[in-house]
Design a protein around this motif. Structure first.
Motif, PDB file in Angstrom:
ATOM      1  N   LYS A 176      -8.118  -2.701 -11.534  1.00  0.00           N
ATOM      2  CA  LYS A 176      -7.277  -1.783 -12.294  1.00  0.00           C
ATOM      3  C   LYS A 176      -7.541  -2.046 -13.759  1.00  0.00           C
ATOM      4  O   LYS A 176      -7.070  -3.042 -14.304  1.00  0.00           O
ATOM      5  CB  LYS A 176      -5.808  -2.006 -11.954  1.00  0.00           C
ATOM      6  CG  LYS A 176      -5.512  -1.749 -10.485  1.00  0.00           C
ATOM      7  CD  LYS A 176      -4.109  -1.259 -10.273  1.00  0.00           C
ATOM      8  CE  LYS A 176      -3.954  -0.776  -8.843  1.00  0.00           C
ATOM      9  NZ  LYS A 176      -2.728  -0.016  -8.664  1.00  0.00           N
ATOM     10  N   VAL A 195     -11.107  -4.044  -5.709  1.00  0.00           N
ATOM     11  CA  VAL A 195     -10.186  -3.192  -6.445  1.00  0.00           C
ATOM     12  C   VAL A 195     -10.042  -3.736  -7.859  1.00  0.00           C
ATOM     13  O   VAL A 195      -9.820  -4.921  -8.060  1.00  0.00           O
ATOM     14  CB  VAL A 195      -8.792  -3.159  -5.784  1.00  0.00           C
ATOM     15  CG1 VAL A 195      -7.827  -2.335  -6.618  1.00  0.00           C
ATOM     16  CG2 VAL A 195      -8.888  -2.610  -4.385  1.00  0.00           C
ATOM     17  N   ASN A 225       0.828  -1.208   0.000  1.00  0.00           N
ATOM     18  CA  ASN A 225       0.000   0.000   0.000  1.00  0.00           C
ATOM     19  C   ASN A 225       0.861   1.256   0.000  1.00  0.00           C
ATOM     20  O   ASN A 225       0.554   2.230  -0.679  1.00  0.00           O
ATOM     21  CB  ASN A 225      -0.928   0.009   1.218  1.00  0.00           C
ATOM     22  CG  ASN A 225      -2.005  -1.065   1.126  1.00  0.00           C
ATOM     23  OD1 ASN A 225      -2.286  -1.586   0.041  1.00  0.00           O
ATOM     24  ND2 ASN A 225      -2.601  -1.409   2.255  1.00  0.00           N
ATOM     25  N   ASP A 252       1.095  -1.923  -8.039  1.00  0.00           N
ATOM     26  CA  ASP A 252       0.032  -2.309  -8.969  1.00  0.00           C
ATOM     27  C   ASP A 252      -0.471  -3.713  -8.659  1.00  0.00           C
ATOM     28  O   ASP A 252      -1.646  -4.010  -8.849  1.00  0.00           O
ATOM     29  CB  ASP A 252       0.554  -2.258 -10.405  1.00  0.00           C
ATOM     30  CG  ASP A 252       0.872  -0.836 -10.820  1.00  0.00           C
ATOM     31  OD1 ASP A 252      -0.076  -0.051 -10.956  1.00  0.00           O
ATOM     32  OD2 ASP A 252       2.068  -0.506 -10.964  1.00  0.00           O
ATOM     33  N   LYS A 276      -4.547  -2.838  -1.163  1.00  0.00           N
ATOM     34  CA  LYS A 276      -5.391  -1.942  -1.954  1.00  0.00           C
ATOM     35  C   LYS A 276      -5.131  -2.088  -3.446  1.00  0.00           C
ATOM     36  O   LYS A 276      -5.279  -1.144  -4.207  1.00  0.00           O
ATOM     37  CB  LYS A 276      -5.154  -0.498  -1.500  1.00  0.00           C
ATOM     38  CG  LYS A 276      -5.661  -0.253  -0.085  1.00  0.00           C
ATOM     39  CD  LYS A 276      -5.381   1.146   0.392  1.00  0.00           C
ATOM     40  CE  LYS A 276      -5.980   1.358   1.782  1.00  0.00           C
ATOM     41  NZ  LYS A 276      -5.173   2.273   2.587  1.00  0.00           N
ATOM     42  N   MET A 277      -4.694  -3.277  -3.849  1.00  0.00           N
ATOM     43  CA  MET A 277      -4.461  -3.548  -5.266  1.00  0.00           C
ATOM     44  C   MET A 277      -4.817  -5.021  -5.490  1.00  0.00           C
ATOM     45  O   MET A 277      -4.982  -5.758  -4.525  1.00  0.00           O
ATOM     46  CB  MET A 277      -2.991  -3.276  -5.640  1.00  0.00           C
ATOM     47  CG  MET A 277      -1.955  -4.221  -5.053  1.00  0.00           C
ATOM     48  SD  MET A 277      -1.693  -4.079  -3.267  1.00  0.00           S
ATOM     49  CE  MET A 277      -1.348  -2.344  -3.074  1.00  0.00           C
ATOM     50  N   ASN A 327       2.270   2.070  -3.231  1.00  0.00           N
ATOM     51  CA  ASN A 327       1.208   2.150  -4.232  1.00  0.00           C
ATOM     52  C   ASN A 327       1.453   1.137  -5.358  1.00  0.00           C
ATOM     53  O   ASN A 327       1.443   1.481  -6.546  1.00  0.00           O
ATOM     54  CB  ASN A 327       1.103   3.578  -4.775  1.00  0.00           C
ATOM     55  CG  ASN A 327      -0.180   3.795  -5.544  1.00  0.00           C
ATOM     56  OD1 ASN A 327      -1.146   3.051  -5.367  1.00  0.00           O
ATOM     57  ND2 ASN A 327      -0.190   4.788  -6.412  1.00  0.00           N
TER      58      ASN A 327
END
Ligand SMILES: [Zn+2]
Length: 347
Positions: free
Chosen positions: A261, A259, A227, A232, A301-302, A230
């Motif tokens: 992407k 989450v 996290n 991926d 968070k990914m 950040n």
């Protein structure tokens, strides 16, 4: 006599408490799944701020199957290896060994089973948005032309230096993980993780490792690193055990954190990893499995997966895992999987 009156009052209270606070039809709400308008055979219902839609159509539109056992009021929604069991009027869903709390229960309306769309979609690994202006529930990619295929079309000319990946070697220090025939899981995990790190770096990816030595790492430190940079993608490497020693193969776990992407979520990432382990490393398919309660994945968070490369309790597989060439091969397959997943993200 008094007892009967008391019992009557109690049952009345239970009945009232079991009823939703309010429930009314919401006209013309549209369900959009991966850019496709889904035509519903019954009007959606709003209960306590949650939108419920006809169960079968919703589940099938996301590539799943639904079984309805009217007698028991049981609803079983399946997608790949994920199986969610719910009950009409019940606030709990069951998935493998875990129980998931629902904030609104499935309901039966004019003979149609209705499910909270957000709950189902998120557990199937789809992001959900509510477009209040146009009255649309958008599941998956809003635009059907985006997502999976777009990444693949771009071929090999991607600059991977735009991407960050966190590699987590499971366990470490006094947390040994499994110990089988004197082999420590933590050591196998670290060896594969280090190889994966080298391979990804050579492909240009920015990598971070949660540990590079035999040290204990806190559960939240792992996703905390991912996290904080950040990242991926997050990939945690483990090896499995089973009392039944004949069982061998790979398993990939993911957390349905919602989450996504560019269409790549934990489920898709896990599916890519699992497919490659089976086809390229040649392992048995032990499934892509949702784990809502795995701390290492839950706080990330990914898109995050946990790979169980092989079974240490299977003599043949442990023999392979102990060789450097097999660990290298496993790392190459994981590297290919990460790159394939990153192409999907398509920055
Ligand atoms: Zn482990």
């Amino acid at each position: 006599m008094k007892k009967r009156v008391f019992a009557l009052i109690i049952s009345f209270i239970i009945l009232v408490a079991a009823l939703p606070a309010y429930s009314y039809n919401i006209k013309d709400i549209q369900l959009v799944v991966n850019g496709q308008n889904i035509s519903l055979n019954a009007q959606p219902v709003l209960i306590n701020g949650r939108i419920l839609v006809p169960a079968r159509i919703a589940v099938e539109s996301m590539g799943g199957y639904l079984d309805w056992y009217a007698k028991e009021g049981r609803i079983v929604a399946k997608r790949d290896n994920l199986k969610l069991t719910m009950y009409s009027g019940g606030y709990k869903a069951y998935c493998g060994n875990s129980t998931i709390k629902m904030d609104v229960p499935p309901v039966l309306k004019n003979g149609t089973v209705m499910l909270p769309i957000r709950f189902i979609a998120e557990n199937f690994g789809y992001p959900v948005k509510y477009d209040a202006v146009n009255g649309r529930v958008i599941v998956g990619n809003g635009d059907s032309s985006s997502g999976n295929s777009r990444g693949d079309d771009r071929g090999g000319n991607i600059n991977f230096s735009n991407y960050k990946v966190v590699i987590d070697a499971g366990h470490g220090g006094y947390e040994t993980g499994a110990i089988v025939s004197g082999v420590y899981e933590k050591d196998l995990n670290l060896a594969i993780a280090k190889k994966l790190n080298t391979l990804l770096k050579n492909s240009g990816v920015k990598t971070y490792m949660t540990r590079t030595t035999d040290r204990r790492v806190g559960l939240y430190e792992r996703s905390g690193l991912a996290n904080s940079v950040n990242a991926d993608l997050f990939i945690s490497i483990h090896n499995n055990t089973q009392w039944q020693k004949s069982i061998k193969g790979s398993m990939t776990l993911y957390y349905p954190n919602g989450v996504s992407k560019n269409g790549l979520n934990g489920y898709k990432f896990a599916s890519i990893v699992q497919k490659n382990l089976n086809s390229k490393l040649g392992t048995d398919n032990k499934g892509v499995i949702q784990r809502p309660n795995l701390a290492v994945l839950r706080t990330s968070k990914m898109p995050a997966v946990l790979v169980e490369v092989g079974y240490m309790t299977n003599r043949t597989e442990l023999g392979k895992l102990l060789t450097d060439s097999y660990k290298e091969k496993a790392a190459v397959v994981l590297k290919d999987s990460v790159l394939e997943a990153l192409k999907n993200i398509n920055k």
